[in-house]
Design a protein around this motif. Structure first.
Motif, PDB file in Angstrom:
ATOM      1  N   THR A 177       0.852  -1.182   0.000  1.00 50.13           N
ATOM      2  CA  THR A 177       0.000   0.000   0.000  1.00 50.13           C
ATOM      3  C   THR A 177       0.890   1.236   0.000  1.00 50.13           C
ATOM      4  N   PHE A 178       0.660   2.115  -0.946  1.00 49.35           N
ATOM      5  CA  PHE A 178       1.442   3.336  -1.105  1.00 49.35           C
ATOM      6  C   PHE A 178       0.547   4.534  -0.809  1.00 49.35           C
ATOM      7  N   GLN A 179       1.091   5.494  -0.076  1.00 45.76           N
ATOM      8  CA  GLN A 179       0.332   6.703   0.221  1.00 45.76           C
ATOM      9  C   GLN A 179       1.175   7.934  -0.072  1.00 45.76           C
ATOM     10  N   PHE A 180       0.560   8.922  -0.687  1.00 50.24           N
ATOM     11  CA  PHE A 180       1.199  10.209  -0.945  1.00 50.24           C
ATOM     12  C   PHE A 180       0.632  11.187   0.066  1.00 50.24           C
ATOM     13  N   GLY A 181       1.489  11.946   0.739  1.00 49.54           N
ATOM     14  CA  GLY A 181       1.033  12.882   1.746  1.00 49.54           C
ATOM     15  C   GLY A 181       0.155  13.978   1.158  1.00 49.54           C
ATOM     16  N   ASP A 182      -0.720  14.546   1.996  1.00 50.31           N
ATOM     17  CA  ASP A 182      -1.649  15.578   1.537  1.00 50.31           C
ATOM     18  C   ASP A 182      -0.922  16.758   0.894  1.00 50.31           C
ATOM     19  N   ALA A 183       0.226  17.106   1.454  1.00 51.31           N
ATOM     20  CA  ALA A 183       0.991  18.252   0.954  1.00 51.31           C
ATOM     21  C   ALA A 183       1.981  17.863  -0.145  1.00 51.31           C
ATOM     22  N   ARG A 184       1.958  16.617  -0.536  1.00 51.49           N
ATOM     23  CA  ARG A 184       2.845  16.084  -1.593  1.00 51.49           C
ATOM     24  C   ARG A 184       4.324  16.290  -1.261  1.00 51.49           C
ATOM     25  N   LYS A 185       4.646  16.141   0.043  1.00 58.74           N
ATOM     26  CA  LYS A 185       6.047  16.239   0.456  1.00 58.74           C
ATOM     27  C   LYS A 185       6.567  14.909   0.999  1.00 58.74           C
ATOM     28  N   ASP A 186       5.667  13.947   1.235  1.00 66.55           N
ATOM     29  CA  ASP A 186       6.100  12.710   1.849  1.00 66.55           C
ATOM     30  C   ASP A 186       5.263  11.545   1.333  1.00 66.55           C
ATOM     31  N   SER A 187       5.776  10.351   1.569  1.00 66.47           N
ATOM     32  CA  SER A 187       5.078   9.153   1.112  1.00 66.47           C
ATOM     33  C   SER A 187       5.448   7.985   2.014  1.00 66.47           C
ATOM     34  N   SER A 188       4.611   6.967   2.010  1.00 67.22           N
ATOM     35  CA  SER A 188       4.918   5.758   2.767  1.00 67.22           C
ATOM     36  C   SER A 188       4.575   4.535   1.939  1.00 67.22           C
ATOM     37  N   LEU A 189       5.292   3.475   2.240  1.00 69.67           N
ATOM     38  CA  LEU A 189       5.059   2.167   1.625  1.00 69.67           C
ATOM     39  C   LEU A 189       4.833   1.178   2.761  1.00 69.67           C
ATOM     40  N   HIS A 190       3.678   0.554   2.775  1.00 70.01           N
ATOM     41  CA  HIS A 190       3.345  -0.430   3.807  1.00 70.01           C
ATOM     42  C   HIS A 190       3.221  -1.795   3.153  1.00 70.01           C
ATOM     43  N   ILE A 191       3.905  -2.785   3.730  1.00 69.90           N
ATOM     44  CA  ILE A 191       3.812  -4.157   3.233  1.00 69.90           C
ATOM     45  C   ILE A 191       3.151  -5.008   4.304  1.00 69.90           C
ATOM     46  N   THR A 192       2.117  -5.699   3.929  1.00 71.10           N
ATOM     47  CA  THR A 192       1.390  -6.584   4.838  1.00 71.10           C
ATOM     48  C   THR A 192       1.863  -8.021   4.640  1.00 71.10           C
ATOM     49  N   ALA A 193       2.065  -8.709   5.733  1.00 69.66           N
ATOM     50  CA  ALA A 193       2.456 -10.134   5.683  1.00 69.66           C
ATOM     51  C   ALA A 193       3.627 -10.350   4.732  1.00 69.66           C
ATOM     52  N   ALA A 194       4.751  -9.747   5.056  1.00 72.83           N
ATOM     53  CA  ALA A 194       5.931  -9.790   4.176  1.00 72.83           C
ATOM     54  C   ALA A 194       6.362 -11.217   3.879  1.00 72.83           C
ATOM     55  N   GLN A 195       6.880 -11.390   2.681  1.00 74.77           N
ATOM     56  CA  GLN A 195       7.372 -12.690   2.222  1.00 74.77           C
ATOM     57  C   GLN A 195       8.833 -12.563   1.810  1.00 74.77           C
ATOM     58  N   PRO A 196       9.580 -13.662   1.819  1.00 73.16           N
ATOM     59  CA  PRO A 196      10.996 -13.593   1.405  1.00 73.16           C
ATOM     60  C   PRO A 196      11.178 -12.967   0.029  1.00 73.16           C
ATOM     61  N   GLY A 197      10.216 -13.132  -0.852  1.00 69.08           N
ATOM     62  CA  GLY A 197      10.292 -12.533  -2.185  1.00 69.08           C
ATOM     63  C   GLY A 197      10.210 -11.025  -2.188  1.00 69.08           C
ATOM     64  N   ASP A 198       9.847 -10.423  -1.043  1.00 65.73           N
ATOM     65  CA  ASP A 198       9.810  -8.962  -0.931  1.00 65.73           C
ATOM     66  C   ASP A 198      11.200  -8.391  -0.644  1.00 65.73           C
ATOM     67  N   THR A 199      12.157  -9.235  -0.359  1.00 70.36           N
ATOM     68  CA  THR A 199      13.516  -8.793  -0.054  1.00 70.36           C
ATOM     69  C   THR A 199      14.088  -7.981  -1.213  1.00 70.36           C
ATOM     70  N   GLY A 200      14.724  -6.861  -0.870  1.00 66.54           N
ATOM     71  CA  GLY A 200      15.323  -6.019  -1.885  1.00 66.54           C
ATOM     72  C   GLY A 200      15.565  -4.614  -1.377  1.00 66.54           C
ATOM     73  N   LEU A 201      16.039  -3.765  -2.276  1.00 64.16           N
ATOM     74  CA  LEU A 201      16.264  -2.346  -1.974  1.00 64.16           C
ATOM     75  C   LEU A 201      15.057  -1.571  -2.482  1.00 64.16           C
ATOM     76  N   TYR A 202      14.416  -0.819  -1.600  1.00 59.42           N
ATOM     77  CA  TYR A 202      13.265  -0.014  -1.970  1.00 59.42           C
ATOM     78  C   TYR A 202      13.699   1.450  -2.055  1.00 59.42           C
ATOM     79  N   LEU A 203      13.394   2.064  -3.193  1.00 60.26           N
ATOM     80  CA  LEU A 203      13.793   3.447  -3.451  1.00 60.26           C
ATOM     81  C   LEU A 203      12.559   4.299  -3.705  1.00 60.26           C
TER      82      LEU A 203
END
Lengths: 112, 113
Positions: free
Chosen positions: A62-88
């Motif tokens: 789940t990705f969210q863009f802040g109301d002021a468009r200055k920030d963002s978040s990435l939420h991962i539910t029930a992570a799996q080994p295949g999610d391993t990596g560098l997130y940019l």
């Protein structure tokens, strides 16, 4: 110079746990992108968010863009080994070419 | 082939050698980019080409020389490199400038000995 601060820099969790990665700036971006990069490969675009307050879902991500468009978040539910990596995260300014500002990345390791 | 293709995937070169990296995109995009990725550093933009014209040159040393003969092909010519130039070199393309994001190639892992 626009800066994007990502946190945390490193995240090591067990399979099944939830996690959130944050991307913060003092600058306003016209769009914000999230990429995932695996070792020895180039970054792969996961999502682009363009409207303040926008929420996008991609399966367990789940990705969210802040109301002021200055920030963002990435939420991962029930992570799996295949999610391993560098997130940019990367912020774009208007219609510029080559002005994309990248965060320093979050290295996620999901242990089975 | 689809996407962005980079060759070679790995390259080892001496400091006196001359080599070239190649990038090809089959997406119909109108802009192409070279980035350098070093360990523990954010991605560094090197060059941008829009419609085959260079629009950005981020104070890159002259030992790196880009070439964009058409909208589908991008080269990075290398000569007399230094060991600190060892890195992953990434090519990317985009359709609407930076706005919707880039499609990256798999990169060339360059080692200068």
């Amino acid at each position: 110079t626009q800066l994007l601060e990502q946190s945390p820099q490193f995240l090591s969790i067990q399979e099944g746990e939830n996690l959130t990665v944050y991307c913060n700036s003092s600058s306003v971006f016209s769009s914000l992108q999230w990429y995932r990069q695996e070792p020895g490969e180039g970054p792969v675009l996961l999502v682009t968010v363009v409207t303040g307050g926008e929420v996008k879902k991609l399966k367990r991500l789940t990705f969210q863009f802040g109301d002021a468009r200055k920030d963002s978040s990435l939420h991962i539910t029930a992570a799996q080994p295949g999610d391993t990596g560098l997130y940019l995260c990367a912020g774009a300014i208007g219609t510029s070419y080559g002005k994309l500002t990248f965060g320093q990345g979050t290295i996620l390791t999901v242990h089975p | 082939e689809t996407g962005v293709t980079q060759t070679p995937r790995h390259l080892v070169m001496g400091m006196t050698n001359k080599k070239s990296l190649k990038c090809e995109q089959h997406l119909g995009h109108n802009a192409m980019y070279w980035y350098k990725q070093s360990a523990k550093k954010p991605l560094e933009l090197m060059f941008v080409y829009s419609l085959e014209e260079r629009v950005e040159n981020n104070s890159v040393p002259s030992r790196f020389s880009p070439e964009c003969p058409n909208s589908s092909h991008l080269f990075l010519h290398l000569h007399t490199l230094q060991p600190e130039d060892s890195a992953l070199y990434l090519c990317a393309s985009s359709q609407e400038a930076d706005y919707y994001g880039y499609t990256f190639g798999s990169g060339t892992r360059l080692t200068v000995v």
